[in-house]
Design a protein around this motif. Structure first.
Motif, mmCIF file in Angstrom:
data_model
loop_
_atom_site.group_PDB
_atom_site.id
_atom_site.type_symbol
_atom_site.label_atom_id
_atom_site.label_comp_id
_atom_site.label_asym_id
_atom_site.label_seq_id
_atom_site.Cartn_x
_atom_site.Cartn_y
_atom_site.Cartn_z
ATOM 1 N N THR A 82 -16.490 -16.756 3.313
ATOM 2 C CA THR A 82 -16.767 -17.585 4.486
ATOM 3 C C THR A 82 -15.521 -17.742 5.334
ATOM 4 O O THR A 82 -15.567 -17.611 6.563
ATOM 5 C CB THR A 82 -17.284 -18.969 4.042
ATOM 6 O OG1 THR A 82 -18.458 -18.795 3.252
ATOM 7 C CG2 THR A 82 -17.605 -19.835 5.254
ATOM 8 N N GLN B 22 -14.811 -16.458 9.230
ATOM 9 C CA GLN B 22 -14.440 -17.444 10.239
ATOM 10 C C GLN B 22 -13.099 -17.110 10.887
ATOM 11 O O GLN B 22 -12.957 -17.187 12.111
ATOM 12 C CB GLN B 22 -14.392 -18.841 9.610
ATOM 13 C CG GLN B 22 -15.754 -19.393 9.230
ATOM 14 C CD GLN B 22 -15.653 -20.720 8.515
ATOM 15 O OE1 GLN B 22 -14.605 -21.092 8.001
ATOM 16 N NE2 GLN B 22 -16.748 -21.458 8.464
ATOM 17 N N GLN C 246 -22.102 -22.636 9.429
ATOM 18 C CA GLN C 246 -21.716 -22.197 8.095
ATOM 19 C C GLN C 246 -21.114 -20.801 8.107
ATOM 20 O O GLN C 246 -20.202 -20.502 7.343
ATOM 21 C CB GLN C 246 -22.927 -22.219 7.164
ATOM 22 C CG GLN C 246 -23.322 -23.621 6.705
ATOM 23 C CD GLN C 246 -24.365 -23.574 5.612
ATOM 24 O OE1 GLN C 246 -25.488 -23.131 5.818
ATOM 25 N NE2 GLN C 246 -23.985 -24.028 4.430
ATOM 26 N N GLY D 119 -19.420 -19.508 10.538
ATOM 27 C CA GLY D 119 -18.158 -19.481 11.265
ATOM 28 C C GLY D 119 -18.232 -18.903 12.660
ATOM 29 O O GLY D 119 -17.209 -18.755 13.331
ATOM 30 N N GLY E 55 -19.854 -27.511 2.897
ATOM 31 C CA GLY E 55 -18.823 -27.042 3.802
ATOM 32 C C GLY E 55 -19.008 -27.482 5.240
ATOM 33 O O GLY E 55 -18.307 -26.999 6.133
ATOM 34 N N VAL E 56 -19.943 -28.403 5.478
ATOM 35 C CA VAL E 56 -20.256 -28.842 6.840
ATOM 36 C C VAL E 56 -20.154 -30.363 6.923
ATOM 37 O O VAL E 56 -20.609 -31.071 6.021
ATOM 38 C CB VAL E 56 -21.671 -28.381 7.259
ATOM 39 C CG1 VAL E 56 -22.071 -28.986 8.597
ATOM 40 C CG2 VAL E 56 -21.737 -26.858 7.332
ATOM 41 N N HIS F 44 -19.732 -29.786 12.345
ATOM 42 C CA HIS F 44 -18.687 -28.766 12.360
ATOM 43 C C HIS F 44 -18.276 -28.438 10.932
ATOM 44 O O HIS F 44 -18.605 -29.162 9.979
ATOM 45 C CB HIS F 44 -17.468 -29.239 13.159
ATOM 46 C CG HIS F 44 -16.837 -30.494 12.643
ATOM 47 N ND1 HIS F 44 -15.856 -30.486 11.671
ATOM 48 C CD2 HIS F 44 -17.063 -31.804 12.936
ATOM 49 C CE1 HIS F 44 -15.496 -31.731 11.399
ATOM 50 N NE2 HIS F 44 -16.208 -32.552 12.153
ATOM 51 N N SER F 45 -17.561 -27.345 10.775
ATOM 52 C CA SER F 45 -17.104 -26.920 9.458
ATOM 53 C C SER F 45 -15.996 -27.844 8.959
ATOM 54 O O SER F 45 -15.240 -28.429 9.741
ATOM 55 C CB SER F 45 -16.590 -25.477 9.525
ATOM 56 O OG SER F 45 -15.888 -25.139 8.344
#
Length: 282
Positions: A69, A73, A136, A138, A153-154, A258-259
């Motif tokens: 990931t 990103q 997710q 990116g 992850g968010v 957002h991440s």
């Protein structure tokens, strides 16, 4: 590592299937299998357990997931940075559901132009599910949406709480039939709450998924419906719409998503602009 290999890995994880991943990526299943084989050779570990039900991550695959990931990103952000317009320091990609673009994101764009001229902006409209997938993956920095689902992850931050209120066209002394009520798709939570509040209400003759279109319709034909209070405030003030007395109101909250890896400095500026825009529109 070839970024396409990491993207393919993430697509197999998302779909749980080599076949589905191949379809989504417009590749053959053989090409997907070859990319995953290359990955496994580089890791010196199997990434997936393959069976008739699909593909499941191995412990090594679980470990690699967060790195894959990040790889995607970082690559997407680097590619955008290289392509920056002259005089800009960075670029922000933001997406929103259709019903949030006007007027919230319009005001945000104007704020960004005035307060953050050094930032280039790219925007898009998509469904909630599509926006979450892009966050997710990116490819999107920030999304603004209603009823943000929880995802690993968010981060989802409350932007504003709005009310859905029942209004009708004027004059109020003109009677409305049940078929004059327009059902608007405000999501599953609203549908469940509406059904609980109006268990005997017949199915709507007209159902519209987009609030502004539903508003145009009832203003032209006469009728009623549930709308975001901030959106129809000017129509209430002008007397073109009126609140239906004693009708239940429903909460309808919007979130900034957002991440967890988003740049804190950029997010601070984006967040300030969104809050300024929300203050104007709600």
């Amino acid at each position: 590592m070839d970024i396409s290999v990491a993207r393919t890995f993430l697509e197999v994880v998302k779909t749980g299937s080599f076949v589905a991943a191949a379809r989504n990526l417009n590749l053959t299943q053989t090409a997907v299998s070859a990319r995953i084989r290359v990955l496994e050779e580089q890791l010196d570990r199997p990434a997936f357990i393959r069976n008739k039900a699909g593909a499941k991550l191995t412990p090594a695959g679980e470990q690699f997931l967060r790195f894959a990931t990040t790889l995607v990103q970082v690559w997407d952000r680097a590619r955008r940075a290289v392509a920056l317009p002259p005089g800009r320091e960075t670029v922000v990609t933001i997406g929103a559901e259709l019903s949030l673009w006007s007027p919230l994101l319009r005001h945000w764009l104007l704020w960004m132009r005035s307060e953050c001229p050094e930032i280039a902006v790219r925007t898009q409209i998509a469904t909630s599910e599509q926006l979450m997938e892009q966050i997710q993956g990116g490819t999107l920095d920030v999304a603004v949406l209603y009823a943000a689902p929880r995802r690993p992850g968010v981060i989802a931050e409350l932007l504003f709480e709005e009310k859905l209120v029942l209004v009708r066209t004027t004059p109020t002394n003109r009677s409305l039939a049940s078929e004059d009520h327009v059902q608007i798709d405000w999501g599953e939570d609203f549908a469940a709450s509406y059904q609980a509040a109006f268990p005997d209400q017949p199915n709507a003759v007209v159902s519209i998924s987009y609030g502004p279109l539903a508003l145009d319709y009832i203003l032209a034909t006469g009728g009623s419906g549930y709308f975001r209070k901030g959106f129809i405030r000017s129509y209430l003030e002008e007397g073109r719409l009126a609140l239906v007395p004693d009708s239940p109101e429903f909460s309808y909250s919007a979130y900034v998503v957002h991440s967890t890896k988003a740049d804190p400095g950029i997010m601070d500026r984006i967040r300030s602009g969104l809050r300024a825009a929300a203050a104007i529109t709600t």
